[in-house]
Design an enzyme around this catalytic site. Sequence first.
Site, PDB file in Angstrom:
ATOM      1  N   ASN A 378     -25.780   5.079 -34.449  1.00 51.69           N
ATOM      2  CA  ASN A 378     -24.355   4.991 -34.746  1.00 51.69           C
ATOM      3  C   ASN A 378     -24.160   4.669 -36.226  1.00 51.69           C
ATOM      4  OD1 ASN A 378     -21.369   4.463 -33.938  1.00 51.69           O
ATOM      5  ND2 ASN A 378     -21.959   2.624 -35.060  1.00 51.69           N
ATOM      6  N   GLU A 379     -23.458   5.536 -36.927  1.00 49.74           N
ATOM      7  CA  GLU A 379     -23.089   5.322 -38.332  1.00 49.74           C
ATOM      8  C   GLU A 379     -24.291   4.869 -39.164  1.00 49.74           C
ATOM      9  OE1 GLU A 379     -19.649   2.778 -38.604  1.00 49.74           O
ATOM     10  OE2 GLU A 379     -18.305   4.340 -37.876  1.00 49.74           O
ATOM     11  N   ASN A 434     -17.109   9.560 -35.931  1.00 44.39           N
ATOM     12  CA  ASN A 434     -16.241   8.388 -35.964  1.00 44.39           C
ATOM     13  C   ASN A 434     -15.247   8.579 -37.105  1.00 44.39           C
ATOM     14  OD1 ASN A 434     -18.079   7.483 -34.089  1.00 44.39           O
ATOM     15  ND2 ASN A 434     -18.887   5.817 -35.331  1.00 44.39           N
ATOM     16  N   TYR A 440      -8.188   3.790 -41.599  1.00 44.53           N
ATOM     17  CA  TYR A 440      -9.043   3.529 -42.754  1.00 44.53           C
ATOM     18  C   TYR A 440      -8.985   4.735 -43.679  1.00 44.53           C
ATOM     19  CZ  TYR A 440     -11.162  -0.283 -40.037  1.00 44.53           C
ATOM     20  OH  TYR A 440     -11.387  -1.421 -39.301  1.00 44.53           O
ATOM     21  N   TRP A 513     -11.757   3.962 -29.791  1.00 46.94           N
ATOM     22  CA  TRP A 513     -12.357   2.694 -30.204  1.00 46.94           C
ATOM     23  C   TRP A 513     -11.234   1.677 -30.329  1.00 46.94           C
ATOM     24  CZ3 TRP A 513     -17.264   1.416 -30.165  1.00 46.94           C
ATOM     25  CH2 TRP A 513     -17.635   0.198 -30.733  1.00 46.94           C
ATOM     26  N   LYS A 534      -8.714  -3.374 -32.281  1.00 50.32           N
ATOM     27  CA  LYS A 534      -8.435  -1.971 -31.995  1.00 50.32           C
ATOM     28  C   LYS A 534      -8.325  -1.688 -30.504  1.00 50.32           C
ATOM     29  CE  LYS A 534     -10.559  -0.059 -36.169  1.00 50.32           C
ATOM     30  NZ  LYS A 534     -11.238  -1.260 -36.664  1.00 50.32           N
TER      31      LYS A 534
END
Length: 752
Positions: A378-379, A434, A440, A513, A534
């Site tokens: 992930n990321e 994502n 953001y 998310w 969130k």
Amino acid sequence: MRKVWNDGWQFSKTAGGSEAEQAGNAQLSWEAVELPHTWNGTDGQDGGNDYYRGVCRYRKILRKEEITEDGEVYLEFEGVNSSADLYVNGKLLAHHDGGYSTWRCNITDSLQEENEILVAADNGPNDHVYPQMADFTFYGGIYRNVSLLCVNRARFDLDHFGGPGVAVTPVMKGEDAEVSAEAWLTGTTGSERLRFTVWDGQEKIAETETEAGSPAATLHIEKAHLWNGRKDPHLYTLQALLTDGERQLDERKIRFGCRSFEIDPERGFILNGESYPLRGVSRHQDRPGKGNALSRADHQEDMELICEMGANTIRLAHYQHDQYFYDLCDEKGMVIWAEIPYISRHMEKGRENTVSQMKELIVQNYNHPSIVVWGLSNEITMNGAGDPDLLENHRILNDLCHEMDPTRLTTVAVVSMCEPDEEYLTVPDVISYNHYYGWYGGDTSMNGAFFDSFHAKYPDRAVGMSEYGCEALNWHTSNPEQGDYTEEYQAYYHEELIRQLYTRPFIWATHVWNMFDFAADARAEGGEDGMNHKGLVTFDRKYKKDAFYAYKAWLSDDPFVHICGKRYVDRVEELTKVTVYSNQPEVELLVNGESLGRKTALDHFFYFEVPNAGESVLTAVAGECRDESRIRKVETFNEEYRMKETGDVINWFDITAPEGYFSINDKLGDIMASFKGKLFFMELAGKLMKKKKSGKEGGADGFQMSEGMAKMMGSFTVKRMLNMLGTAGLEPLTAEEILEINRKLNKIRKKE
């Protein structure tokens, strides 16, 4: 014999000395606890990025009379975060790295009449056990069940990566299913037999027997009843019985489902030959005060809320979840993305840990029909996607998944600024992004545009949306704006994302998310430190935010109607907007009993302009469904609805903003557009990256401000960006430091 062994433990937070010295040390301060337990239930949720990360100890006495059967004795731990050492009578018997999976230890040879069991649990920073950098709290503790196992020497193997010792692989052949069963055995002598039986409820539908030396067989199910997602999550049971003559030595009962699936770049997710768009949520597992130390009732409540919303898929982020929750996913028909915590920052010394955590994830969860993809990372490209070691690590994990499980696909959750042409994205079978456009950086319209562009350029690659969302607390406004943390902006954001994502069938899965607010002790946002807000539902699971009902309107078949803004009562304007969500075709809104008319909406979102005078009772009617709320006319805005920042508060009147010059209220993108502004920002970014939280390894260590990151953050105001430093593990700035940055910006002229 299996005995849950959660009561009667003692806990000590005292550290120091070697583990051998600590075992049995009467100088330590001990308190009585029951498992599951974490030592970060408070300090891991209150902000400041200062929760205790280190070694704590648990101990318990095991007496010989508790062992009621001959044979061998194991201790089973379903989750100890992050690393664990197990001592029996002062002797180190086992070490385990990885805080989210089951592990066991054979303690037979070390047992006496009375035995001290000591577990040293360690969630401290290091450079080789994942996760080390992530936007959630790494709760320490023995936070899942511990069991005492008394077993025969001839048995299903308890040392095979913490799994059940039996793997079931159903493969559809037309309407029939071929069910392969494989067992891992230990301690057998050659005379034992292994019998596999398939049960459909109480009905025996297939059976075969084999020698224990060849512990595998295939069984046939005619016209198999399919596991068909939420429509019909039918489960069979495979009974595996190890015998020696008439004597039963060991037994396993494994539930499984017969289903087929594929992920098509054009048609999305296909279950049992039919289109089955995956629309759902991601889930973190923690709760107020107890962190990850959950009860079965907690897991059940989470599942009930997800089902009520109408979701049909869950991304179980960012680690292996409790086996009981995977069982619930099987039973409820949820389609699952399961992953390991290989997240945010690639560590050169962490490869062995990614491999071991992946092996445990697959072996322990192989039999769950709900799981369709294994998540590799992930990321992980926060610092760029070109690192050769990172690429090799992903190829190793990808090959491992396919070798251990040829029936499922692999995927990654890709950080937004990772370009689609990166080699790293060609490793897994499918990918998911994502994206937080509209929260953001950027605006909401950029989400659908991204997927159209990706699909046009890479029509043969399946792509999904693994994270998207925005934060909301109990703040309110009639004019929602990005970054205001109001429930109204969150509702608007998700309305826009639903319209864009749910109308593009090629997107194989979407995961909000997050389903629930969760703790991230480094955060200082939204007026409540230590939390990521969130969630569609609050951290305590007591309140469903309006956005929850936006999804329910699209996904649930249970008739309902919901008036948004119930917590937003006092309103200044004489004509106010009221939004209603429903899965019914028509909604009527009444104000104090008088109808404002009926409206239809294909997108399930109904908007009304409501006269606001005095106190009004609003009633929404949709078929047989009704909902009610209240509004009240006030002359001045109720300040209880405006976000209150914590810590060193910078009031609006403290921020000087000379006309024609920048201030911390300006967006980074506008400042970067000027030459002097860009120089200033690059200098500031360099200084901020050096402000690593004191004593905190793995926070922003190694983090770089890439070009993609800077571009994404372009719509942030400087003030908002500075308030988010804790998320990256950086030391928050004082009010004076922030005002000094503002004074320097006041000297930079805006472009004409």
